[in-house]
Design an enzyme around this catalytic site. Structure first.
Site, PDB file in Angstrom:
ATOM      1  N   VAL A  92      -3.264  -6.489  -1.580  1.00 47.52           N
ATOM      2  CA  VAL A  92      -3.380  -5.877  -2.910  1.00 47.52           C
ATOM      3  C   VAL A  92      -2.996  -6.842  -4.038  1.00 47.52           C
ATOM      4  CG1 VAL A  92      -3.141  -3.489  -2.140  1.00 47.52           C
ATOM      5  CG2 VAL A  92      -1.082  -4.792  -2.732  1.00 47.52           C
ATOM      6  N   HIS A 238      10.564  18.697  -3.710  1.00 45.06           N
ATOM      7  CA  HIS A 238      10.175  19.914  -2.989  1.00 45.06           C
ATOM      8  C   HIS A 238      10.936  21.169  -3.448  1.00 45.06           C
ATOM      9  CE1 HIS A 238       8.282  16.842  -0.706  1.00 45.06           C
ATOM     10  NE2 HIS A 238       9.261  16.599   0.139  1.00 45.06           N
TER      11      HIS A 238
END
Ligand code: BG6
Length: 492
Positions: A92, A238
């Protein structure tokens, strides 16, 4: 038959060699193939540093799916999926690699979706690499996943880097809890049933408990986890997401923006926890060595050979208050920890007592009615009600009665994994189940003072707990002093 739901996409999975891709994404794509949810022209392009050709990649994908699929592998489904697969060897940090990727993507008119299943230190290189050769332009989409920062500042930095190249409408931030069926069901339950719609506020609800108990430890992720701890790993995302869905006002409509706006209002109204109230509002713990179901468990500190002095929490419970009219005086107790007795998660809504107890002669203390939304180990809805004890007892003797509705059918045939849902929504381009920039940054702004307060009071606050328990005893005390108890785990 293909259903007109997803668009024709080129899904590029950066980091396709990694755990997230192998354990979750590839099996989820197989399942979407099985349910005929993927557009016929959609391609899946694995991207990673490896000298594989397409055929070698296919073999690796097949192996991963077989290993992590929770059902029998079907060769016909595999055949359909495997024709979609392509692979590109990509570094990348290398501009040339993105040019090669562009050549592959230019072969079709598909919508490009980039899934960054890589550690966050690679995010920016991907944003830049795509941006430099215009692979970022609309209608492309980008998916990133936690950890999106470790505090407000680092989260803002990632968001700024990303927003240089992508509009917010192109960005899909995953919190995999938002793809879980029982979390999705909360909105349906709350806003389609008048029974709940009209009774969802401080007048009727006494308090709410959200428990996410894990049996697993840190699973070899010491370097990640030790810098993060359970609060940043689980609560910032969460548990706060669950809390906002439980507490939010009805959105104007079910458009992503309307839902996200209501969630942000709740996050902005969370009462600050800092050095002034940290000791009464939070409990943090770390597991020692012990046993779970006869298995020997090393202490958190023994999970790593070199660092024996970590103060990182593996358990946390927090008493959260929401400073708005609707939730005045209604605490939301959150708890989550590793190496607890069971993998067990639930949301429990405790309703207030009736104003008068007509039945006090035989039933001194009427227990509170409860609505239990269980996520683990099974997904179901339970309602605890009082009713007359049947038989020739005193007429008004009462008993607790549980009504239970299983979320999935008997053999769990309709059970789907969160990643199946989230990949599907990203291929449809619908953002309701993804976290907006403002949501994630507001959540960090609330978490940061807690972490900072712990840094100051660190030595006094870390409580040790044995594996296989429900965490430090003092977490029970936090409720007992309010005249309440944690709901007992009921594994059924
Ligand atoms: C991840 C955390 O986000 O959620 C893990 O990084 C945790 O530490 C996991 O174990 C729990 O997810 P689930 O779906 O198994 O409850």
């Amino acid at each position: 038959m293909f259903k007109e739901t997803t668009q024709s996409c080129d899904l590029v999975i950066f980091g396709t060699k990694g755990d997230l891709s192998r354990r979750k994404l590839l099996p989820a794509l197989y399942k979407l193939e099985k349910f005929k949810k993927i557009h016929p022209n959609t391609r899946i392009i694995g991207a990673a540093r490896a000298n594989w050709n397409k055929e070698e990649y296919k073999k690796i994908v097949k192996k991963s799916i077989k290993e992590f699929l929770n059902e029998n592998f079907n060769e016909n489904i595999w055949k359909q999926l495997s024709v979609r697969l392509h692979f590109i060897n990509i570094d990348v940090n290398e501009e040339l690699c993105f040019i090669e990727l562009k050549k592959i993507l230019d072969q079709t008119k598909n919508i490009n979706i980039y899934y960054c299943a890589v550690p966050p230190n690679n995010f920016n290189a991907i944003f830049k690499g795509l941006g430099k050769i215009n692979l970022n332009i609309l209608p492309s989409r980008i998916i990133i996943e936690k950890p999106i920062g470790t505090c407000f500042y680092t989260c803002e930095k990632i968001n700024n880097q990303m927003s240089k190249y992508f509009l917010e409408s192109q960005i899909f931030r995953i919190d995999h809890y938002l793809g879980k069926e029982s979390i999705l069901n909360i909105l349906s339950l709350r806003f389609s049933n008048s029974l709940f719609f009209h009774n969802w506020n401080y007048k009727i609800i006494d308090h709410v408990q959200i428990t996410v108990s894990e049996e697993v430890g840190i699973e070899g992720r010491w370097n990640y986890f030790n810098q993060i701890g359970q609060t940043r790993d689980m609560v910032q995302n969460h548990l706060l997401q669950i809390l906002t869905i439980i507490a939010m006002d009805p959105p104007k409509n079910i458009q992503p923006k309307s839902i996200q706006n209501e969630k942000i209002k709740i996050l902005k109204n969370l009462k600050t926890i800092d050095i002034n109230n940290i000791n009464t509002k939070t409990v943090r713990g770390q597991y020692t060595s012990g046993n779970i179901n006869g298995r020997k468990i090393p202490s958190y500190l023994e999970e790593n050979n070199t660092n024996k002095t970590s103060e990182t929490e593996t358990f946390v419970s927090i008493k959260v208050e929401i400073e708005n009219k609707k939730w005045h005086g209604v605490p939301f107790y959150l708890r989550t920890g590793k190496r607890l007795a069971h993998k067990y998660s639930e949301i429990v809504i405790f309703f207030k007592k009736t104003p008068v107890n007509l039945f006090s002669k035989y039933n001194k203390n009427l227990p509170l009615n409860k609505l239990i939304l269980q996520l683990e180990p099974n997904e179901n809805i339970k309602i605890d009600l009082l009713k007359k004890l049947p038989g020739l007892y005193e007429i008004y003797q009462l008993e607790d009665n549980r009504i239970k509705s299983n979320y999935f059918n008997k053999n769990n045939e309709n059970k789907i994994d969160a990643y199946e849902r989230l990949l599907l929504e990203s291929m449809k381009g619908v953002q309701s189940l993804f976290v907006s920039r403002e949501e994630i940054e507001t959540a960090w702004k609330w978490i940061d003072p807690i972490i900072n307060a712990w840094k100051i009071t660190k030595k006094n606050t870390l409580q040790l707990y044995k594996p296989g328990t429900s965490g430090p005893k003092i977490s029970d005390q936090m409720l007992i002093q309010d005249g309440r108890y944690w709901n007992k785990f009921d594994l059924n």
